[in-house]
Design an enzyme around this catalytic site. Structure first.
Site, PDB file in Angstrom:
ATOM      1  N   GLU A 201      19.371 -64.513  46.915  1.00 27.60           N
ATOM      2  CA  GLU A 201      18.514 -63.450  46.633  1.00 27.60           C
ATOM      3  C   GLU A 201      17.987 -63.353  45.354  1.00 27.60           C
ATOM      4  O   GLU A 201      16.969 -63.263  44.922  1.00 27.60           O
ATOM      5  CB  GLU A 201      18.854 -62.183  47.485  1.00 27.60           C
ATOM      6  CG  GLU A 201      18.825 -62.149  48.874  1.00 27.60           C
ATOM      7  CD  GLU A 201      19.822 -63.098  49.499  1.00 27.60           C
ATOM      8  OE1 GLU A 201      20.891 -63.401  48.908  1.00 27.60           O
ATOM      9  OE2 GLU A 201      20.058 -62.865  50.851  1.00 27.60           O
TER      10      GLU A 201
ATOM     11  N   HIS B  54      25.805 -54.165  57.270  1.00 31.21           N
ATOM     12  CA  HIS B  54      24.385 -54.528  57.439  1.00 31.21           C
ATOM     13  C   HIS B  54      23.551 -53.367  58.025  1.00 31.21           C
ATOM     14  O   HIS B  54      22.744 -53.508  58.611  1.00 31.21           O
ATOM     15  CB  HIS B  54      24.116 -55.624  58.675  1.00 31.21           C
ATOM     16  CG  HIS B  54      24.571 -57.058  58.203  1.00 31.21           C
ATOM     17  ND1 HIS B  54      25.644 -57.425  58.050  1.00 31.21           N
ATOM     18  CD2 HIS B  54      23.662 -58.138  58.061  1.00 31.21           C
ATOM     19  CE1 HIS B  54      25.735 -58.612  57.468  1.00 31.21           C
ATOM     20  NE2 HIS B  54      24.409 -59.158  57.645  1.00 31.21           N
TER      21      HIS B  54
END
Lengths: 327, 361
Positions: free
Chosen positions: A60, A129
């Protein structure tokens, strides 16, 4: 007008903007061959090819920075994060590079980049998450942050984000992708960033919200209506810049406000909204403003605990009744 | 490798052999570029002591042959991305000394209007894309510039400077992997001065032969002696050519020494670096070595050098005077350039030409 899912509305926005401007490209994990982890980019590889729909390694920080560099020299990257939870690894690029480049260079280097992906909790994905990051991102001068709650807003705001010459954060929702709504198919239609939308009109109380919580607020509004309580649902749509005029207008009418957000309480977006209301609408208020938000805990996995942690329609209804002093 | 990798080991007769091919005019240009950096930064130190420059100020003294050598093989339409020790790079790239000094003084006439400061020099004219303050954070940026070059089918190259300490950061590895995977025209330059701030490489890095990281990413790699501007030119020219024609990135270690402290707030030696170590390294002063070699080869006279010194002294003084006389940024500048008030629609309407076209080769 056509009825389509939030997912397809985003897909249409991507397709239209990529067709319109060859400097627009999409990069991220699984965006190309896999058709997107949540299928938002379905079909784009076939249509635009691997040059413009770029699968990245799981890195990322690296690919967010590559987007920033490409934007510095005039491309218009759309960087997809599989979820915003993973974007924490890339925040240096979002905050230290994208948000500051224009200012540090005294206007020499614009940053026409979009960072997008699902934000907040889905179902039983547990602590790492299931996080809503809008207050972190909205804190940063130099960024714009949008959080569409409906398919129409998703399409219009993503198009506006792609066309904007500033870095724009687009907060989508895993639980929103399958929701349906009417969407204008005019490819020239964009929804201006920073403009709220009054999703329901009522005189008794204002529910101020954005993003995924718009659906929660609407659900609450429908239930309340049956009890004779009519609420304004002010969908901010953008959390930076924030349409404070729309907030003031609604609160000045209803004299009561509930703020619903998906994230945690401390230093949340709701705190910012309440700060505005107490400063600008102090004399209009008939009751203290109440906030609805996630419980101040990491998201638990167990279904019952997760439900307890999340803001929902029942909690919103209770908050509205509280500010209306209804037992 | 020598037991101490931190100071650049001397090359065996590298200067004489490499220098042979370069013509005298070019050598004088290179010397001028290096001497300008040296004298400019000596003046920076003076200005810092007087409080005219504030904040962090990282001097490049001792490493000038790297900036000059690299920039001397680039085209004007190539791109440069660097870290916070950026004055030398900016000068060698051809940015105006006035605009750099004014930036350091925090003045409106600075290359970033006084908003960037020492660590954030930017200049669109010379494709100088900063000036970045987070160690290693700019390595993906340079990779993105390479991505854009390839996207448009251009033949420019992006060079990216960083210190050896940035090799320990994840951004370095993520960026190199994608650059090699996608074949991007980027030259990654590790200026290995042996110290990440006050931490010697031996105390921070398990694999000190940093070029070996090239192997991890299937990338060509090289190691160059950085106190010899001709060695730098030669090594970088190969890498730039590889990027330009083959669209392949290269990782290059350039071994050098910073003669000063990490920033203006630490001494050149005495705490984390021994005085003897620095004294030894300073025998290989890139500016002095080039000057002496040119004089020995009868390519430069004492008079010519004195004249060059005078000329550079005047340029540096002029940059100081200009900066000192320049206004501070107007208060309303506080709020400018946080966001642009445009969209791609506006660009189309104004027929301003897509930036895509503007930077096309």
């Amino acid at each position: 007008m056509a009825v389509m899912t939030y997912r397809d509305a985003l897909n249409q926005a991507l397709r239209e903007e990529m067709s319109r401007d060859e400097s627009v490209f999409l990069m991220g994990e699984e965006v190309a061959q896999y058709n997107g982890a949540y299928k938002v980019s379905r079909g784009l590889l076939d249509e635009f090819g691997p040059k413009r729909v770029v699968d990245t390694p799981i890195a990322e920080l690296g690919f967010a920075g590559i987007g920033v560099g490409a934007a510095m020299v005039g491309l218009r990257p759309i960087v997809e994060f599989m979820t915003w939870n993973f974007a924490l690894l890339a925040l240096d690029q979002v905050v230290n590079a994208a948000a500051k480049m224009l200012y540090m260079s005294n206007g020499q280097f614009k940053m026409p980049i979009v960072f997008r992906g699902p934000n907040g909790a889905a179902l039983q994905l547990a602590a790492q998450h299931s996080q809503a990051w809008e207050s972190w991102l909205s804190h940063i001068p130099g960024l714009k942050v949008v959080a569409p709650g409906t398919p129409a807003d998703a399409k219009g705001l993503l198009k506006a984000a792609i066309r904007d010459d500033n870095p724009v954060i687009v907060l989508e929702g895993e639980m929103l992708y399958n929701t349906k709504g009417e969407v204008d198919e005019d490819p020239n239609l964009v929804i201006p960033i920073g403009k709220a939308d009054l999703k329901r009109e009522g005189e008794h109380c204002s529910i101020i919200t954005y993003g995924k919580m718009v659906l929660v607020a609407l659900q609450a509004a429908d239930t309340l209506k049956k009890e004779g309580i009519n609420v304004d649902v002010v969908d901010l749509r953008s959390t930076r810049p924030m349409d404070v005029e729309a907030i003031a207008k609604s609160v000045q009418k209803t004299n009561r406000a509930v703020v619903v957000e998906e994230g945690w309480e401390i230093a949340g977006i709701g705190a910012q909204i309440v700060d505005f209301i107490q400063r600008e609408c102090f004399d209009d208020l008939d009751a203290p403003v109440v906030r609805v938000h996630q419980a101040d805990v990491p998201m638990p996995y167990a279904k019952n605990l997760e439900k307890l942690a999340k803001p929902d329609a029942a909690k919103t209804i209770a908050a509205v009744k509280k500010v209306m002093y209804i037992e | 490798m020598a037991k101490k990798q931190s100071s650049a080991p001397a090359p065996a007769k590298a200067q004489a052999s490499n220098a042979a091919s370069a013509d005298v005019a070019l050598k004088k240009e290179l010397l001028h570029s290096m001497l300008l950096q040296r004298r400019f930064e000596e003046k920076c130190a003076e200005a810092y002591a007087l409080g005219k420059i504030g904040g962090f100020c990282h001097l490049y003294i001792g490493q000038e042959a790297v900036a000059t050598g690299v920039m001397s093989v680039l085209r004007p339409d190539d791109y440069v991305v660097t870290a916070y020790r950026d004055h030398g790079h900016a000068l060698a790239r051809g940015m105006s000394p006035r605009s750099i000094m004014a930036e350091l003084f925090g003045r409106a006439t600075g290359c970033a209007g006084g908003k960037g400061g020492s660590m954030h020099l930017f200049d669109k004219e010379t494709n100088f894309l900063g000036g970045h303050g987070i160690v290693g954070g700019h390595i993906p940026l340079a990779t993105g510039v390479g991505f854009a070059i390839k996207y448009r089918g251009g033949d420019q190259v992006c060079v990216c400077f960083f210190g050896e300490a940035a090799v320990n950061i994840g951004a370095f590895h993520e960026a190199l992997n994608m650059a090699s995977l996608w074949g991007l025209p980027v030259v990654y330059i590790i200026e290995n001065n042996g110290y990440g701030m006050g931490t010697a490489i031996e105390r921070a890095m398990a694999q000190r032969d940093v070029r070996k990281h090239g192997d991890s990413y299937a990338m060509d790699a090289d190691s160059i002696y950085g106190q010899d501007v001709f060695a730098v030119r030669e090594g970088i020219a190969k890498a730039v050519e590889r990027a330009r024609t083959e669209k392949r990135p290269t990782l290059i270690e350039i071994r050098t020494t910073r003669f000063m402290g990490h920033s203006m707030s630490d001494a050149a030696s005495g705490t984390y670096r021994k005085k003897e170590e620095l004294d030894e390294a300073m025998k290989y002063d890139p500016v002095v070595m080039l000057r002496d070699n040119m004089m020995k080869a009868n390519e430069l006279t004492e008079e010519e050098f004195a004249k060059m010194e005078e000329e550079i002294k005047a340029i540096v003084q002029d940059s100081w005077d200009f900066a000192d006389a320049s206004p501070e940024p107007a208060p309303e500048e506080l709020y400018t350039h946080v966001l642009v008030d445009t969209t791609s629609d506006d660009l189309e309407l104004a027929n301003a030409g897509n930036t895509l076209e503007a930077v096309k080769a």
